[in-house]
Design a protein around this motif. Structure first.
Motif, PDB file in Angstrom:
ATOM      1  N   GLY A   1       0.806  -1.250  -0.030  1.00  0.00           N
ATOM      2  CA  GLY A   1      -0.118   0.061   0.046  1.00  0.00           C
ATOM      3  C   GLY A   1       0.763   1.300   0.078  1.00  0.00           C
ATOM      4  N   GLU A   2       2.353   1.282  -0.197  1.00  0.00           N
ATOM      5  CA  GLU A   2       3.115   2.518  -0.251  1.00  0.00           C
ATOM      6  C   GLU A   2       3.050   2.683  -1.536  1.00  0.00           C
ATOM      7  N   PRO A   3       3.309   4.266  -1.717  1.00  0.00           N
ATOM      8  CA  PRO A   3       3.401   4.831  -3.094  1.00  0.00           C
ATOM      9  C   PRO A   3       4.926   4.612  -3.596  1.00  0.00           C
ATOM     10  N   THR A   4       4.873   3.585  -3.934  1.00  0.00           N
ATOM     11  CA  THR A   4       6.631   3.132  -4.335  1.00  0.00           C
ATOM     12  C   THR A   4       6.512   2.479  -6.009  1.00  0.00           C
ATOM     13  N   LEU A   5       5.721   2.598  -6.393  1.00  0.00           N
ATOM     14  CA  LEU A   5       5.456   1.999  -7.852  1.00  0.00           C
ATOM     15  C   LEU A   5       6.394   2.622  -8.816  1.00  0.00           C
ATOM     16  N   PHE A   6       6.630   3.782  -8.667  1.00  0.00           N
ATOM     17  CA  PHE A   6       7.624   4.605 -10.058  1.00  0.00           C
ATOM     18  C   PHE A   6       8.617   5.271  -9.181  1.00  0.00           C
ATOM     19  N   LYS A   7       9.764   5.453 -10.033  1.00  0.00           N
ATOM     20  CA  LYS A   7      10.937   6.211  -9.744  1.00  0.00           C
ATOM     21  C   LYS A   7      10.567   7.770  -9.560  1.00  0.00           C
ATOM     22  N   ARG A   8      11.226   8.357  -8.859  1.00  0.00           N
ATOM     23  CA  ARG A   8      10.993  10.081  -8.530  1.00  0.00           C
ATOM     24  C   ARG A   8      10.738  10.485  -9.996  1.00  0.00           C
ATOM     25  N   ALA A   9      10.089  11.107 -10.211  1.00  0.00           N
ATOM     26  CA  ALA A   9       9.674  12.034 -11.294  1.00  0.00           C
ATOM     27  C   ALA A   9      10.133  11.520 -12.551  1.00  0.00           C
ATOM     28  N   ALA A  10      10.245  10.133 -12.934  1.00  0.00           N
ATOM     29  CA  ALA A  10      10.585   9.484 -13.959  1.00  0.00           C
ATOM     30  C   ALA A  10       9.615   8.948 -14.420  1.00  0.00           C
ATOM     31  N   MET A  11       9.600   8.470 -15.741  1.00  0.00           N
ATOM     32  CA  MET A  11       8.509   7.709 -16.423  1.00  0.00           C
ATOM     33  C   MET A  11       9.049   6.314 -16.454  1.00  0.00           C
ATOM     34  N   ARG A  12       9.445   5.662 -15.385  1.00  0.00           N
ATOM     35  CA  ARG A  12       9.744   4.261 -15.430  1.00  0.00           C
ATOM     36  C   ARG A  12       9.298   3.468 -13.850  1.00  0.00           C
ATOM     37  N   ILE A  13       8.929   2.711 -13.972  1.00  0.00           N
ATOM     38  CA  ILE A  13       8.296   1.788 -13.050  1.00  0.00           C
ATOM     39  C   ILE A  13       9.525   1.099 -12.107  1.00  0.00           C
ATOM     40  N   ASN A  14       9.425   1.016 -10.985  1.00  0.00           N
ATOM     41  CA  ASN A  14      10.453   0.391 -10.230  1.00  0.00           C
ATOM     42  C   ASN A  14      10.553  -1.072 -10.631  1.00  0.00           C
TER      43      ASN A  14
ATOM     44  N   LEU B   1      -1.837  12.519 -24.218  1.00  0.00           N
ATOM     45  CA  LEU B   1      -2.383  11.647 -23.256  1.00  0.00           C
ATOM     46  C   LEU B   1      -1.586  10.388 -22.669  1.00  0.00           C
ATOM     47  N   PRO B   2      -0.997   9.784 -23.596  1.00  0.00           N
ATOM     48  CA  PRO B   2      -0.059   8.589 -23.178  1.00  0.00           C
ATOM     49  C   PRO B   2       0.789   8.803 -21.974  1.00  0.00           C
ATOM     50  N   ILE B   3       1.579  10.055 -22.213  1.00  0.00           N
ATOM     51  CA  ILE B   3       2.372  10.443 -21.064  1.00  0.00           C
ATOM     52  C   ILE B   3       1.681  10.719 -19.945  1.00  0.00           C
ATOM     53  N   VAL B   4       0.486  11.310 -19.944  1.00  0.00           N
ATOM     54  CA  VAL B   4      -0.279  11.582 -18.769  1.00  0.00           C
ATOM     55  C   VAL B   4      -0.795  10.319 -18.106  1.00  0.00           C
ATOM     56  N   PHE B   5      -1.252   9.548 -18.726  1.00  0.00           N
ATOM     57  CA  PHE B   5      -1.907   8.181 -18.241  1.00  0.00           C
ATOM     58  C   PHE B   5      -0.779   7.238 -18.041  1.00  0.00           C
ATOM     59  N   TYR B   6       0.273   7.306 -18.276  1.00  0.00           N
ATOM     60  CA  TYR B   6       1.414   6.153 -18.239  1.00  0.00           C
ATOM     61  C   TYR B   6       1.246   5.820 -16.781  1.00  0.00           C
ATOM     62  N   ARG B   7       1.412   6.442 -15.773  1.00  0.00           N
ATOM     63  CA  ARG B   7       1.302   5.863 -14.216  1.00  0.00           C
ATOM     64  C   ARG B   7       0.063   5.235 -14.019  1.00  0.00           C
ATOM     65  N   ILE B   8      -1.158   5.948 -14.355  1.00  0.00           N
ATOM     66  CA  ILE B   8      -2.291   5.448 -14.150  1.00  0.00           C
ATOM     67  C   ILE B   8      -2.550   4.052 -14.751  1.00  0.00           C
ATOM     68  N   SER B   9      -2.030   3.981 -15.978  1.00  0.00           N
ATOM     69  CA  SER B   9      -1.948   2.535 -16.892  1.00  0.00           C
ATOM     70  C   SER B   9      -1.389   1.567 -16.203  1.00  0.00           C
ATOM     71  N   TRP B  10      -0.302   1.852 -15.624  1.00  0.00           N
ATOM     72  CA  TRP B  10       0.865   0.710 -14.839  1.00  0.00           C
ATOM     73  C   TRP B  10      -0.187   0.391 -13.585  1.00  0.00           C
ATOM     74  N   SER B  11      -0.653   1.268 -12.880  1.00  0.00           N
ATOM     75  CA  SER B  11      -1.202   1.005 -11.840  1.00  0.00           C
ATOM     76  C   SER B  11      -2.661   0.185 -11.788  1.00  0.00           C
TER      77      SER B  11
END
Length: 132
Positions: A21-34, A95-105
């Motif tokens: 449940g922690e907000p740890t899916l993504f690298k800081r300010a990067a468009m990459r998933i951990n 929009l693909p850039i905007v929705f990148y994190r949302i789509s991974w989650s």
């Protein structure tokens, strides 16, 4: 099960790790998933081809929620062709850039909703494979 499907959905909608449940899916300010959750060690990139799920979700959002309505508004005569085409093109780029994190989650949420026993909190391994 320690982590219920309802909890997985709630965490997925809030862009949080489905296991801890922690907000740890993504690298800081990067468009990459951990590769792994920095808190619980859950493997987030599940291997070859796993990136296709987020791509499909992102594509569906962009095409069906934005581009298709722009084209439909043009076809109905409510928008001129240049404006409808420009909006659709701009949406397909931005929009693909905007929705990148949302789509991974959302993809991780769907995956673990269907296979909740693969979460370490529910007895699976940190790589997401069910224990045998």
């Amino acid at each position: 099960m320690e982590v219920s499907r309802q909890t997985i959905v709630s965490r997925g909608l809030r862009l949080r790790c489905p296991n801890c449940g922690e907000p740890t899916l993504f690298k800081r300010a990067a468009m990459r998933i951990n590769e792994r959750c920095t808190r619980c060690g859950l493997g987030l990139n599940r291997g070859e081809g796993f990136f296709l799920g987020p791509m499909v979700i992102n594509y569906a959002i962009v095409v069906f929620v934005f581009a298709a309505p722009c084209i439909l508004l043009w076809a109905l005569g409510m928008l001129p062709l240049l404006i409808a085409g420009g909006l659709a093109l701009a949406g397909c780029v931005v929009l693909p850039i905007v929705f990148y994190r949302i789509s991974w989650s959302l993809w991780l949420m769907l995956y673990f909703c269907l296979l909740p026993d693969r979460l370490p909190a529910n007895g699976g391994s940190a790589d997401g494979d069910a224990t045998e």
